[in-house]
Scaffold this active site. Structure first.
Site, PDB file in Angstrom:
ATOM      1  CG  MET A  39      33.864  40.911  52.268  1.00  0.00           C
ATOM      2  SD  MET A  39      32.611  41.856  53.167  1.00  0.00           S
ATOM      3  CE  MET A  39      33.632  42.936  54.124  1.00  0.00           C
ATOM      4  CB  SER A  40      35.759  44.039  47.095  1.00  0.00           C
ATOM      5  OG  SER A  40      35.284  45.143  47.844  1.00  0.00           O
ATOM      6  CB  VAL A  41      35.273  38.356  45.480  1.00  0.00           C
ATOM      7  CG1 VAL A  41      35.041  37.337  44.377  1.00  0.00           C
ATOM      8  CG2 VAL A  41      36.672  38.173  46.070  1.00  0.00           C
ATOM      9  CE  LYS A 100      34.089  47.565  45.287  1.00  0.00           C
ATOM     10  NZ  LYS A 100      33.823  46.941  46.583  1.00  0.00           N
TER      11      LYS A 100
END
Length: 286
Positions: free
Chosen positions: A1-3, A5
């Site tokens: 997921m947003s890790v 990013k």
């Protein structure tokens, strides 16, 4: 997921530190395809700090939020009959309209990272996946391949598409803790991590009202706590984390599937737990 990013943001900060990417450059000058979108007159730094003014909601509980139109565009599956919207990440980014002014308020919006991924690809001539592989993954002693989800034309999901093993994410965390050095080899300039640790515009972040991160900021797609230990973290929507505490020389990696789509639901227990481990390690060292 947003890790994910934070991996994309790290690549961006490496390019800035190496002088290959100008953080004051306008996105529309690098990507003429986005010149007429809300991104056109934003700077690379505003992308890295997510202080862009975009008409885009990432409220998963709102069926009318733009996140769902974005997801529809991003799906690699054949579009349903009658679908007339954007068919790729890049096509969707070109449709994003402005809302508010750039540089004023932190707004956590995944499309910033996908725009950064495109900036990185245009700047280097390599996709985010290719660059992450050659600059980091192949050089940290990873024990598993990393995988990215892609859209219908193969564009990697820079804002949330990475799947990787727990220990390999810890290796990335150790690389960042060591400011670019792993196994005695320097992979990128220390300045890239120094800028992440320095953090972003704290006033703009405060205006966003993140109650579980008082005094925090965001830079290079990493969350800075600005606590006594100078801790910072890569964070995913259901609690996934790379938590780095430079004072305790500690990296904690957590895989999670918290039922609430937002870290505010688990921060009150998670953040004190990470801090307690750091304090225990410091106490033990003395």
């Amino acid at each position: 997921m947003s890790v994910t990013k934070s991996m994309t943001g790290l690549l961006g900060e490496i390019l800035v530190a190496e002088g290959a990417l100008d953080e004051e450059a306008l996105v529309g000058d690098i990507l003429p395809e986005l010149a007429d979108s809300a991104f056109g007159d934003a700077t690379v730094q505003q992308l890295l700090e997510m202080t862009t003014g975009l008409a885009y909601s990432e409220d998963y509980s709102d069926p009318n939020a733009e996140i769902w139109a974005y997801n529809a565009a991003a799906s690699p599956l054949p579009k349903p009959e009658g679908y007339s919207g954007p068919r790729t990440y890049y096509e969707y980014l070109a449709t994003v309209q402005p809302e508010g002014e750039h540089g004023q308020v932190f707004g956590y919006k995944t499309i910033n990272t996908d725009a950064l991924g495109w900036v990185i690809a245009r700047t280097t001539g390599e996709s985010v996946t290719s660059l992450l592989s050659s600059r980091i993954w192949q050089r940290i002693g990873a024990e598993q391949d990393g995988y990215f989800t892609v859209d219908s034309i193969g564009t990697p999901f820079a804002g949330g598409g990475l799947s990787a093993g727990l220990r390999d994410m810890a290796r990335v965390g150790q690389l960042v803790l060591s400011e670019g050095v792993i196994n005695g080899e320097r992979l990128f300039p220390a300045a890239a991590v120094e800028r992440i640790r320095q953090g972003g515009d704290r006033q703009a972040f405060a205006a966003a009202g993140y109650r579980t991160l008082p005094g925090g900021s965001y830079r290079g797609m990493w969350w800075s706590l600005h606590n006594d230990h100078g801790a910072f973290a890569a964070r995913g929507v259901h609690g996934q984390t790379i938590y780095i505490d430079p004072t305790a020389e500690m990296v904690i990696v957590r895989f999670a599937s918290h039922p609430v789509a937002g870290n505010a639901a688990n921060d009150p227990s998670s953040l004190p737990a990470y801090q307690a481990v750091a304090e225990y390690l410091l106490e033990k060292a003395h």
